[in-house]
Design a protein around this motif. Structure first.
Motif, short mmCIF file in Angstrom:
data_model
loop_
_atom_site.label_atom_id
_atom_site.label_comp_id
_atom_site.label_asym_id
_atom_site.label_seq_id
_atom_site.Cartn_x
_atom_site.Cartn_y
_atom_site.Cartn_z
N ALA A 170 27.06 37.96 -5.45
CA ALA A 170 27.87 37.40 -6.39
C ALA A 170 29.38 37.73 -5.97
O ALA A 170 30.22 37.11 -6.23
N ARG A 171 29.49 39.14 -5.80
CA ARG A 171 30.96 39.36 -5.35
C ARG A 171 31.57 38.58 -4.48
O ARG A 171 32.75 38.34 -4.32
N ASP A 172 30.62 38.26 -3.12
CA ASP A 172 31.20 37.56 -2.02
C ASP A 172 31.57 36.35 -2.28
O ASP A 172 32.54 35.56 -1.98
N LEU A 173 30.80 35.65 -3.34
CA LEU A 173 31.16 34.16 -3.61
C LEU A 173 32.21 34.14 -4.62
O LEU A 173 32.99 33.12 -4.98
N GLY A 174 32.70 35.35 -5.45
CA GLY A 174 33.63 35.18 -6.55
C GLY A 174 33.16 34.37 -7.75
O GLY A 174 34.06 33.81 -8.45
N VAL A 175 32.11 34.44 -8.05
CA VAL A 175 31.43 33.91 -9.24
C VAL A 175 31.96 34.84 -10.56
O VAL A 175 32.41 36.11 -10.24
N LEU A 176 31.49 34.26 -11.60
CA LEU A 176 31.91 34.85 -12.89
C LEU A 176 30.80 36.25 -13.25
O LEU A 176 31.24 37.28 -13.65
N ALA A 177 29.67 35.93 -13.22
CA ALA A 177 28.69 36.78 -13.74
C ALA A 177 27.39 36.86 -12.87
O ALA A 177 27.21 36.07 -12.11
N VAL A 178 26.58 37.81 -13.29
CA VAL A 178 25.20 38.07 -12.82
C VAL A 178 24.51 37.73 -13.96
O VAL A 178 24.53 38.64 -14.95
N CYS A 179 23.20 37.12 -14.05
CA CYS A 179 22.09 36.95 -15.04
C CYS A 179 20.97 37.67 -14.42
O CYS A 179 20.19 37.11 -13.45
N VAL A 180 20.34 38.55 -15.16
CA VAL A 180 19.22 39.40 -14.79
C VAL A 180 18.15 39.41 -15.99
O VAL A 180 18.46 39.38 -17.08
N SER A 181 17.10 39.88 -15.69
CA SER A 181 15.92 40.46 -16.85
C SER A 181 16.30 41.41 -17.23
O SER A 181 17.06 42.44 -16.68
N PRO A 182 16.38 41.83 -18.73
CA PRO A 182 16.58 43.06 -19.26
C PRO A 182 16.07 44.26 -18.68
O PRO A 182 16.76 45.40 -18.68
N SER A 183 14.78 44.15 -17.95
CA SER A 183 14.20 45.40 -17.56
C SER A 183 14.78 45.81 -16.21
O SER A 183 14.64 47.24 -15.93
N MET A 184 15.77 45.09 -15.70
CA MET A 184 16.47 45.56 -14.45
C MET A 184 17.73 46.07 -15.01
O MET A 184 18.39 46.52 -14.18
N LEU A 185 18.25 46.34 -16.35
CA LEU A 185 19.36 47.14 -16.70
C LEU A 185 19.09 48.36 -16.67
O LEU A 185 17.89 49.00 -16.76
N PRO A 186 20.09 49.36 -16.74
CA PRO A 186 21.56 49.11 -16.41
C PRO A 186 21.79 48.80 -14.94
O PRO A 186 20.97 49.14 -14.01
N ILE A 187 23.01 47.98 -14.39
CA ILE A 187 23.26 47.59 -13.43
C ILE A 187 24.72 48.00 -13.08
O ILE A 187 25.54 48.20 -14.18
N ARG A 188 25.20 48.19 -11.90
CA ARG A 188 26.63 48.32 -11.52
C ARG A 188 27.32 47.14 -11.01
O ARG A 188 27.41 47.02 -9.82
N PRO A 189 27.81 46.12 -11.71
CA PRO A 189 28.08 44.83 -11.06
C PRO A 189 29.66 44.79 -10.71
O PRO A 189 30.11 43.85 -9.93
N GLY A 190 30.34 45.93 -10.67
CA GLY A 190 31.59 45.99 -10.03
C GLY A 190 32.65 44.99 -10.45
O GLY A 190 33.13 44.22 -9.30
N GLY A 191 32.80 44.84 -11.52
CA GLY A 191 33.86 44.02 -12.07
C GLY A 191 33.25 42.59 -12.56
O GLY A 191 34.02 41.63 -13.11
N LEU A 192 31.88 42.25 -12.19
CA LEU A 192 31.29 40.97 -12.73
C LEU A 192 30.93 41.13 -14.01
O LEU A 192 30.44 42.23 -14.49
N VAL A 193 30.75 40.07 -14.99
CA VAL A 193 30.19 40.09 -16.24
C VAL A 193 28.67 40.23 -15.89
O VAL A 193 27.98 39.55 -15.01
N THR A 194 28.22 41.20 -16.61
CA THR A 194 26.53 41.29 -16.75
C THR A 194 25.80 40.51 -17.89
O THR A 194 26.48 40.67 -19.03
#
Length: 208
Positions: A23-47
């Motif tokens: 996602a960082r490489d592509l320059g998209v807005l957000a990552v969307c994941v299942s709630p059980s995968m939180l917390p994550i460190r998206p580095g400036g991306l919207v979670t």
């Protein structure tokens, strides 16, 4: 305008880390994941995280609690599934109450996207459910989970939703969008956000 998405039940923590890196490489807005995968460190991306997924047949209070937990664990956006059966039956007050319960559970700050599962609905149900979601405080209405046997996003559903809400809230097309042309068609129909699991394939195939 892309939510780079990974909701496969077999997804691992490493898969999510790889998703974030891509996602960082592509320059998209957000990552969307299942709630059980939180917390994550998206580095400036919207979670973003899903709630009541994929059936929508969770009690509204359970959806509200799940949404509150996802926000507490760092989600800035919530993609909730309505009770699709209520929409099929024409009980749009139940759809409104379901969305309102989640909105009240998380407050006004998180972006709330409401998944209608449009492939399972009549045109009238799509329109009325979109309006109910808007009245309940949704920021977006969204086509699909991508898991329903009836199918995913269609340009017709996107256009119906866009016409119904008239630009007052956003439109997210998601579910089965695998080509650049499909993505462009959804945008032309009125989509203001795209949920993609094959973001790289779509972006690399876009014309300059």
């Amino acid at each position: 305008m892309i939510d780079h998405t990974l909701l496969a039940p077999e997804a691992t923590a490493q898969d999510v880390a790889d998703l974030i890196g891509e996602a960082r490489d592509l320059g998209v807005l957000a990552v969307c994941v299942s709630p059980s995968m939180l917390p994550i460190r998206p580095g400036g991306l919207v979670t973003a995280a899903v709630v009541g997924f994929p059936s929508g047949k969770h009690h509204s209070l359970v959806k509200g609690a799940e949404a509150r937990l996802t926000v507490d664990q760092g989600a800035q956006e919530i993609d909730m599934v309505i009770d699709v059966g209520a929409a099929v039956a024409g009980d749009y007050n139940a759809v409104l109450a379901d969305v309102l319960t989640v909105r009240e559970a998380v407050g006004t700050d998180p972006v709330l996207k409401v998944i209608l599962e449009t492939a399972a609905l009549s045109d009238e149900a799509i329109v009325q459910s979109a309006l109910a979601a808007e009245r309940a405080g949704a920021d977006f209405v969204k086509t699909s989970t991508g898991f329903h046997p009836a199918g995913g996003a269609s340009t017709r559903a996107v256009a119906l939703m866009a016409d119904a809400v008239g630009g007052r809230i956003g439109i997210k097309a998601s579910g089965g969008i695998r080509t650049a042309q499909a993505a462009l068609d959804m945008i032309a129909a009125g989509a203001t956000r795209l949920g993609l699991s094959r973001s790289r394939e779509v972006l690399e195939a876009l014309p300059e």
